[in-house]
Enzyme design. Sequence first.
Site, PDB file in Angstrom:
ATOM      1  CB  ALA A   1      -0.937   0.000   1.202  1.00 34.46           C
ATOM      2  CG  ASP A   2       3.507   2.419   3.238  1.00 36.29           C
ATOM      3  OD1 ASP A   2       2.851   3.454   3.428  1.00 36.29           O
ATOM      4  OD2 ASP A   2       3.803   1.633   4.145  1.00 36.29           O
TER       5      ASP A   2
END
Length: 395
Positions: free
Chosen positions: A166-167
Amino acid sequence: MQPLQGLTVVTLEHAIAAPFCTRQLADLGARVIKIERPGVGDFARGYDSRVKGLASHFVWTNRSKESLTLDLKHPGAAALLRRLIVEQADVLVQNLAPGAAARLGLGWERLSTLKPGLIVCDISGYGEDGPYRDKKAYDLLIQSESGFVSVTGGADEPAKAGNSIADIAAGMYAYSNILAALLQRGRTGTGRHIDVSMLEAMAEWMGYPLYYAFDGATPPPRAGAAHATIYPYGPFPAGDGGTVMLGLQNEREWVSFCEKVLLQPALATDPRFAGNAKRSAARSALRQIIVDSFAALSSAQVVERLEAAQIANARVNTMAEVWAHPQLKARERWREVGSPAGSIPALLPPGSWGGDAGEPRMDPIPALGQHTDAILAELGLGADQIAALRAEGAV
């Protein structure tokens, strides 16, 4: 000459999403000035000590940057940061809590009036508005909120990805948006505000399972390391204890797999396995046939048969095996970068380098506050002024 050479990026960043974005900009030659808290710095510096005493996440995402320590609660330090942005920055990147940059006087609304050509990129979990704006957002939480965890793992238990996807997703969309904004500024002369959320980045990556479950349809089942809807496509054990990943995409490959890998040509016309839908429905029976066939073979022998049949395959490599991967070595993808702990191997950024493209910038990983005095001197501060700020805890 590197593509972004001559551009300056100032970044108020921590953890992964923003540092990953700005490291890509640094790879392309941008000067990246990382603002860190005095004495503490980016909290990712303390995640672990696996790389010669340095944190693995920090080593990965922070090479080629300059570290400037400022306590932004000190009015003198905050004023210096605004000067740095207005006088030198082409791009400001930040992933502070939503609204925090604006409270520091570093929001788009104010900075765009001071410097119309500035590009401001805000990275957050859920975006700068909406009902989830102030909800805490970490990588695992966004993997869950975006639906990724619901379709990942085994039948009995969901699982997260083994790295910070997600990062990474948010960082890469921030990076591509910044590059687009730089191109646009080259035509119009004006800057741009970019609002990237981790949720929206991951939701985009979830496009296939979202459409598979369109209009209330059943979502893809969790299938471990196997493909959820194509079979055979996944890991299979060999007789020597190793694991081979293989994947079939069409009926021609199914026939070849039966004849040249399993040495059971009659399976190609077995009505239980006629077409992918039937093979996927009967995967338990088909898996047992494959496992029994591979039991007498080593991993290398299985791969040899798969290659002869032109069936896609891969090894399930450990981290040690990736460090020593022969393809990465043959393509000369490894370099060395400096760090406070000495030289560290680093992977060349993906893409083509050399020739007109030049080499990527791969400068050292900075020590906390390593460049503070030099950057403040660029702003015209003398040694006595810098010493006074340090005595006050401002830098």
